[in-house]
Design a protein around this motif. Structure first.
Motif, PDB file in Angstrom:
ATOM      1  N   ASN A 185      -9.293  12.256  -5.722  1.00  0.00           N
ATOM      2  CA  ASN A 185      -8.407  11.242  -5.972  1.00  0.00           C
ATOM      3  C   ASN A 185      -8.896   9.957  -5.233  1.00  0.00           C
ATOM      4  O   ASN A 185      -8.476   9.668  -4.230  1.00  0.00           O
ATOM      5  N   CYS A 197      -6.982   7.235  -3.403  1.00  0.00           N
ATOM      6  CA  CYS A 197      -5.816   7.592  -2.450  1.00  0.00           C
ATOM      7  C   CYS A 197      -5.508   6.686  -1.640  1.00  0.00           C
ATOM      8  O   CYS A 197      -6.312   5.677  -1.265  1.00  0.00           O
ATOM      9  N   ASP A 226      -1.314   9.490   1.071  1.00  0.00           N
ATOM     10  CA  ASP A 226      -2.070  10.596   0.438  1.00  0.00           C
ATOM     11  C   ASP A 226      -3.075  11.274   1.485  1.00  0.00           C
ATOM     12  O   ASP A 226      -3.186  12.388   1.494  1.00  0.00           O
TER      13      ASP A 226
END
Lengths: 183, 796, 331
Positions: free
Chosen positions: A136, A139, A143
């Motif tokens: 990701n 992020c 996160d």
């Protein structure tokens, strides 16, 4: 696996152990072998069977995540993974991150942002943060906190770990955008 | 120590806080002392956020900790520990263990245990084996060809105990008639550099003391009388908990006993202490003992000397004729390798109506288990000028693991009480807590001056002017802001020396036996040396962690940077001057006119003479230049000095501000923001300094909110000897932390660096507790601020 | 940790047969899925198997399926990470997704299976210390007079141990059932609420699973449209932690009013506890702040806390109230 001659069971399946046998694993892209008995953890086999001491053991109970490696690209606590359970899986350790001579973006960012102090928890942290930014690249701070929520660091590197990971993610986004732009 | 003072000269040095006010003051300094350094802004490497030199090794897993050392033929060890809290050992039968396949040596401890308090009269307890005084106390060790074999064999050692009654809590052990942990009075030697308790104190039952603070000139005036006569009195009792160090790398040693030498790989914060204690215990000349420590995975005060586990490892290596690896598991680490004692403090403050402190009266008890060292620091004596101060600090023995020095030993507990009582005093007087500190924090020392500036900066950064009256929020979640101050001492290790070497190809190296527990020893060493040669830090080889190198300081007392960098600078300066002297003829210049800058060397003002540093070394015809320099005394001398330990006349300050939310229904406390403003003399590397401060703040926060050791009363077992139920701060506990570092030049040494690791840890819990009062209108005088304790405090 | 024999089961039947065979002298035969609970118990010396039957090698036991008519089916080897990230579960059984998301650490969630999670033994620090399994040691008594901060505040007279599984709290609230396969092809289905039994030091398992049985699936009935749910796990530390208590609320709605309520409390009783008095209070009414407050009060009525876990009572009351409000008014 080498059968060890215990009571034959109904389906005559192979029994491993309790003594050691040859265990074949795929570590950092290479097929390797080590002697291991069923009670051996992946962390033990990596460190003592294969000499890969980059993976640390902080608590041996899955509570500190210092032992984090990737199994098929997902973070795993190698101290709580029995070595036999790592058969047939792609194991990536800290030694296998980065590209031989080049550091992974997260490693470079950790260096730049001083995301380490004593360094003992660092390999595990790097593995979790690298998995996050690859999974990701967009992020957020939350996160990152979630990704390292299983990691314990007594020296207090967390603030710089957060900064480094977000910086590495931003850098990966830039590289991707550049690559995109060049197409 | 030489009888004559070495020749001196007068030097004009900068003094003050950069950006506030800098004066020039005169100091008497050793004759060959380098010129004073200007403020960091004018320097090239010092004061710059250089990347940690060993960072790449750490992020790639290549850094070799003792945990990672694997030697040919190395054996694995496991300790045998007691399964009872208090007992005489009747017999230890190792026969079955010795027969277990793979076992190569067994050793039973047969001498008084290191780190424990020692009976003044050994005969009070003559026995073959040391008395067991806590569950998990080490008894023996087994070395075998695999860890599995060692673990299995350890379980085969049969021990017969004669159980005795035990006392696990402070309150229990303090009572008349409580089970006695020691049958007579005790002494507590320091643990090779950490901990310890004043000698010769009286002992009644389990209570040893009082320490009345003679070392600090206490008692002063008449504290009890001043309390009685004060306009305002704050009289309160505080209770803090035991804290375990939890270094991520547990205690670890690989001992390699050879016929003619003993090499020890140690996870240590003082390589010299490992060498010296091993030499002492095994009656070896120090020249035959070598200690190596490339990286130590955290120490925080617990990793001095060899420890009982080290005693076992070395014995096992000698017996087996092979290297032995002994690493404590996480349970053993919690139980037997050290802790910060708890405390029960009764503190009285007296003041005038306009906020002058007139009295400080303290009585404290604390338990370090089977070791003494439960003092609550020296802030009462040293931090705020006050004419009437008295203290009675007591140790209380309990059947629990021994304490060890822990990041600002005693001071964390003492400041938790003192800074809260001051906050309460401010509240009673209707004065802002910052204003109160302005009135009382008036000592003549650098730390008091620094704190004044730190209060201003911190107040602005946290938004102190928006702070509201206590209990301002009507709903369940209440927000509040608090502040607290810290004082730590500037500790110097006088024997510190450093060697700097230039080799014919232009390599520059520096050597110290000092270790790195994560503070960045290699980097600050390289920076200071690089500055003298106009090089980059990464161009200097910084060699540390080996007792074959010149004697370096312990990583404790926040003293490495302050002790090492002046010695390193002085050695580098002399090497540079010698190089300049040898280059001068070739450049037809005076040595004094040869300067080093930007990786080059040449004559000042003559560009044609300039060449690369490497070429300069060659042109000078150097094969090797080597200089060693010892840390000179602080220019203004010391407040107190012993051969291995000196305390500067000025302390190190720090002020922290916390903003927290308290959920009054669930007792949950969340720290939203923390501002930490600190001084550390001249910061050599602000990036590393900031990391240290993060570390101290986070440990302080963790201590304030989560950490608690649980002992089972029936068995004495430490129940949460793991790191999911012994809770330290994780990623989601981290608030927004803002760090500000002052550059304060004290004019005390050739680098003027001071430490920061401990100062950063001292005030956090107090700042959070003061924020708790601001949020809820209730004081919480008990740590940790767990939901259970918070709800109790809210209902009080 | 000692070593042991290891057999890879190739099918459910094979696993059942292996578990049912006569154990070698020197220890029991146990099943292992993710191994998270088992490895911990083995490292603590509390469990010393002679043989471990590896279930991870069984194919086809790792699926999540949803069907409007039959509801949710989660195979036993599905990991907590898979439950957490299943869009279907997030959407339709959000209390379960939330419980999975807040369990343990990311690393553990990647390995821990739902089967293992439900079968795990308590996290009690007496139970997980081999000393308290020794001859002549009365663990329950030590717990009662010792450190029981994280133990039961209800039904704790005989033993204050609590089940550890937090997904169980949500699953019980959803009316889940567990499916077991036994010898001779036998299959049985048990409501989860009955499957979990009060933990005891003397037991080697705290469910009604039999020695030669495998838990193969967990199923959850379909929910009426408009069902609202919420889950909350109250901890001391946010990064990861065992709970002080956890609460799952599932509300079947009939327009604004609550038609049926399931309020389940975890970590406060030996097994997940239905707050029945609170549930009854809500039937037929729309939820209000006042009603939620009273439901919270009822949920803790009858609590018999021990000296060191009294703090759980007001916390539980607040968490019940808040979780009810979150269920009714959250997104």
């Amino acid at each position: 696996m080498n059968p060890q001659g215990s009571t034959p069971n109904e389906n005559d399946a192979a029994v491993s152990g309790p003594g050691a046998g040859i265990l074949t694993l795929v570590v950092n892209g290479r097929t390797v072998q080590a002697m291991a008995d069923p009670g051996a953890t992946l962390a033990e086999v990596l460190r003592y069977g294969l000499g890969l001491t980059g993976t640390k053991i902080g608590c041996d109970r899955g509570a500190c995540s210092a032992c984090t490696v990737w199994l098929d690209g997902e973070v795993a606590a190698s101290c709580m993974t029995l070595a036999l359970d790592a058969r047939g899986r792609q194991i990536t350790t800290i030694e296998g991150l980065g590209d031989g001579a080049t550091l992974h973006a997260v490693q470079r960012a950790f260096v730049e942002h001083d995301a380490m102090q004593c360094g003992f928890c660092t390999p595990g942290m790097v593995m979790s943060c690298a998995a996050l930014v690859q999974r990701n690249p967009a992020c957020t701070l939350d996160d990152v906190k979630a990704a390292v929520s299983g990691h314990l660091c007594r020296c207090g590197t967390y603030p710089n770990v957060f900064k480094a990971t977000l910086a590495a993610a931003a850098q990966l986004r830039r590289s991707a955008a550049d690559a995109e732009g060049r197409r | 120590m030489s009888a004559q003072k070495p020749p001196t000269k007068t030097q004009s040095v900068s003094y003050g806080i950069v950006g506030q006010s800098i004066d020039q003051v005169e100091r008497s300094v050793p004759e060959n002392e380098p010129p004073p350094l200007p403020a960091n802004a004018s320097l090239k490497v010092i004061g710059k956020p250089v990347d940690r030199l060993d960072a790449v090794q750490k992020v790639t897993g290549k850094a070799r900790f003792t945990f990672d050392v694997q030697l040919p033929g190395m054996l694995f060890a496991r300790r045998v520990v007691s399964s009872v809290a208090h007992a005489r050992v009747v017999s230890v039968d190792t026969s079955e263990a010795e027969k277990h396949p793979g076992v190569r040596a067994v050793h039973v401890l047969n001498q008084p245990l290191l780190q424990h308090a020692q009976l003044r009269d050994e005969k009070a307890e003559a026995a073959r084996y040391p008395t067991i005084r806590y569950f998990g106390q080490p008894i023996a060790g087994v070395a075998a060809e695999s860890q599995r074999a060692a673990d299995a064999a350890a379980r085969l050692v049969e021990i017969v105990y004669e159980a005795l009654p035990h006392a696990t809590t402070l309150e229990e052990a303090m009572q008349e008639g409580a089970p006695l942990v020691f049958p007579g009075p005790t002494e507590q030697p320091s643990t090779a550099g950490g901990g310890g308790a004043p000698p010769g104190l009286p002992q009644r039952g389990n209570v040893r003391g009082p320490d009345t603070g003679q070392m600090f000139g206490l008692p002063r005036g008449d504290a009890a009388g001043a309390v009685r006569g004060a306009d305002v009195v704050v009289d309160a009792e505080y209770r803090t908990q035991v804290q375990t160090h939890v270094p991520m790398e547990p205690h670890a040693m690989v001992a390699d006993w050879r016929e003619d030498s003993l090499t020890i790989y140690a996870s240590t914060q003082f390589t010299t202490s490992v060498r010296d204690e091993a030499a002492d215990m095994f009656e070896l000349p120090k020249s035959k003992v070598r200690v190596i420590s490339d990286f130590t995975g955290g120490g925080f005060g617990a990793k001095y000397g060899i420890g009982n586990f080290g005693l076992l490892a070395i014995n096992l290596s000698r017996k087996a004729g092979a290297p032995v690896r002994m690493v404590l598991d996480r349970r053993e680490e919690h139980v037997s390798s050290g802790n910060r004692p708890d405390s029960l403090q009764h503190l009285k403050l007296g003041a005038t109506r306009d906020g002058r402190l007139t009295a400080i009266e303290l009585e404290s008890h604390g338990s370090g288990g089977v070791a003494a060292g439960a003092g609550v620091g020296f802030a009462h004596a040293l931090m705020y000028p006050c004419a009437n101060v008295s203290q009675q600090q007591y140790d209380v023995f309990t059947n629990a693991g021994p304490c060890a020095a822990f990041r600002a030993p005693g001071q964390v507990q003492g400041i938790f009480a003192l800074e809260q009582s001051l906050d309460e005093l401010a509240h009673q007087l209707g004065i802002d807590p910052i204003e109160l500190r302005d009135r009382i924090d008036t000592g003549p020392t650098d730390d008091a001056r620094a704190r004044k500036v730190e209060r201003q900066i911190g107040a602005e950064k946290i938004g102190w002017s928006a702070r509201r009256a206590p209990n301002a929020d009507g709903g369940a979640v209440k927000r509040g802001m608090g502040m607290a101050q810290s004082q730590w001492v500037s500790v110097i290790h006088p024997p510190t020396s450093c060697e700097v070497r230039i080799t014919d190809d232009g390599s520059v190296e520096a050597f110290t036996s000092a270790q790195d527990v994560g503070t960045g020893t290699r980097t600050v060493l390289a920076q200071v040396v690089a500055e003298e040669f106009g090089l980059r830090a990464d161009e200097v080889g910084a060699h540390i962690g080996d007792t074959r190198y010149p004697s370096g300081p312990p990583s404790g007392g926040s003293r490495v940077t302050g002790s090492l960098t002046p010695a390193a600078r002085n050695a580098a300066y002399r090497a540079a001057r010698e190089l300049a002297g040898r280059l001068a003829p070739a450049l037809e210049a005076n040595a004094d006119d040869i300067v080093f800058e930007g990786g080059r060397v040449g004559v000042r003002g003559a560009p044609a003479t300039w060449m690369s540093f490497k070429d300069g070394v060659k042109k000078a015809g150097v094969t090797e230049i080597s200089h060693r320099a010892v840390r000179q005394d602080d220019y203004e001398g010391y407040m107190m000095s012993l051969p291995q330990f000196a305390v500067g006349r000025h302390g190190i300050g720090g002020v922290q501000f916390a903003e927290i939310d308290v959920d009054t229904e669930t007792g949950s406390v969340k720290v939203r923001r923390l501002v930490a403003v600190h001084d550390c003399g001249r910061p050599i590397n602000p990036k590393l300094t900031e990391s240290q401060i993060y570390g101290g703040v986070i440990q302080g926060l963790s201590y304030a909110l989560y950490e608690e050791r649980h002992l089972d009363p029936t068995s004495g077992i430490h129940l949460n000897a793991n790191i999911d139920q012994y809770k330290i701060a994780g990623s989601r506990e981290i608030p927004e932390i803002e760090v500000h570092i002052l550059e304060q030049l004290g004019g005390q040494s050739s680098t003027d660096a001071r430490g920061v690791a401990e100062p950063a840890n001292v005030a956090t819990a107090a700042a959070i507790a003061n924020a708790f009062f601001n949020a809820t209108g209730k004081r919480i005088r008990r740590l940790p601020l767990t939901p259970a304790n918070v709800l109790d405090a809210l209902r009080a | 940790m000692d070593s042991f024999e290891w057999v890879d089961a190739t099918s459910v039947e094979h696993a059942v047969a292996l578990l049912g065979s006569v154990s070698e002298p020197g220890g029991p035969i146990v099943a292992k899925a993710g191994g998270i609970d088992l490895v911990d118990l083995m490292k603590e010396g509390v469990v010393r198997p002679a043989r471990v039957v590896n279930l991870r090698s069984i194919e086809g036991l790792d699926r999540i399926a949803f069907d409007e008519g039959r509801g949710l089916s989660i195979d036993a080897l599905v990991t907590l990470a898979q439950i957490e990230s299943s869009l279907e579960i997030q959407r339709r059984y959000r209390a379960l997704a939330d419980a999975a998301r807040h369990a343990a650490t990311p690393q553990v969630r990647n390995a821990a299976t739902i089967g293992g999670n439900l079968l795990q033994r308590p996290r009690c620090w007496y139970l997980r210390n081999h000393y308290f399994h020794g001859e002549g040691v009365d663990a329950a008594a030590a717990l009662a007079r010792g450190e029981h901060q994280y133990h039961a505040i209800f039904d704790n007279a005989e033993c204050a141990l609590v089940h550890a599984s937090t997904p169980a709290t949500a699953l019980v609230a959803y009316g889940a059932q567990v499916h077991l396969a036994g010898p001779g092809g036998r299959e049985r289905t048990v409501p989860l609420a009955e499957f979990l039994r009060p933990p005891r030091f003397e037991q080697d398992r705290d469910t009604t699973i039999e020695a030669a049985e495998i838990l193969t699936r967990v199923t959850v009935p379909p929910l009426p449209p408009g069902t609202r749910a919420a889950y909350h796990k109250q901890t001391e530390r946010d990064s990861y932690d065992w709970p002080i208590c956890d609460v799952a609320v599932v509300l079947e709605m009939k327009s604004d009013a609550i038609a049926a309520a399931s309020i389940v409390l975890g970590w406060v009783a030996p097994t997940p506890r239905r707050a029945s008095a609170s549930e009854q209070l809500l039937i037929g009414k729309p939820l209000t702040e006042a009603l939620a407050r009273e439901a919270g009060a009822r949920a803790v009525t009858g609590a018999t806390p021990l000296p060191k876990n009294r703090f759980k009572v007001p916390i539980l009351e607040a968490v019940v109230r808040r979780t009810l409000l979150a269920a009714a008014f959250g997104e």
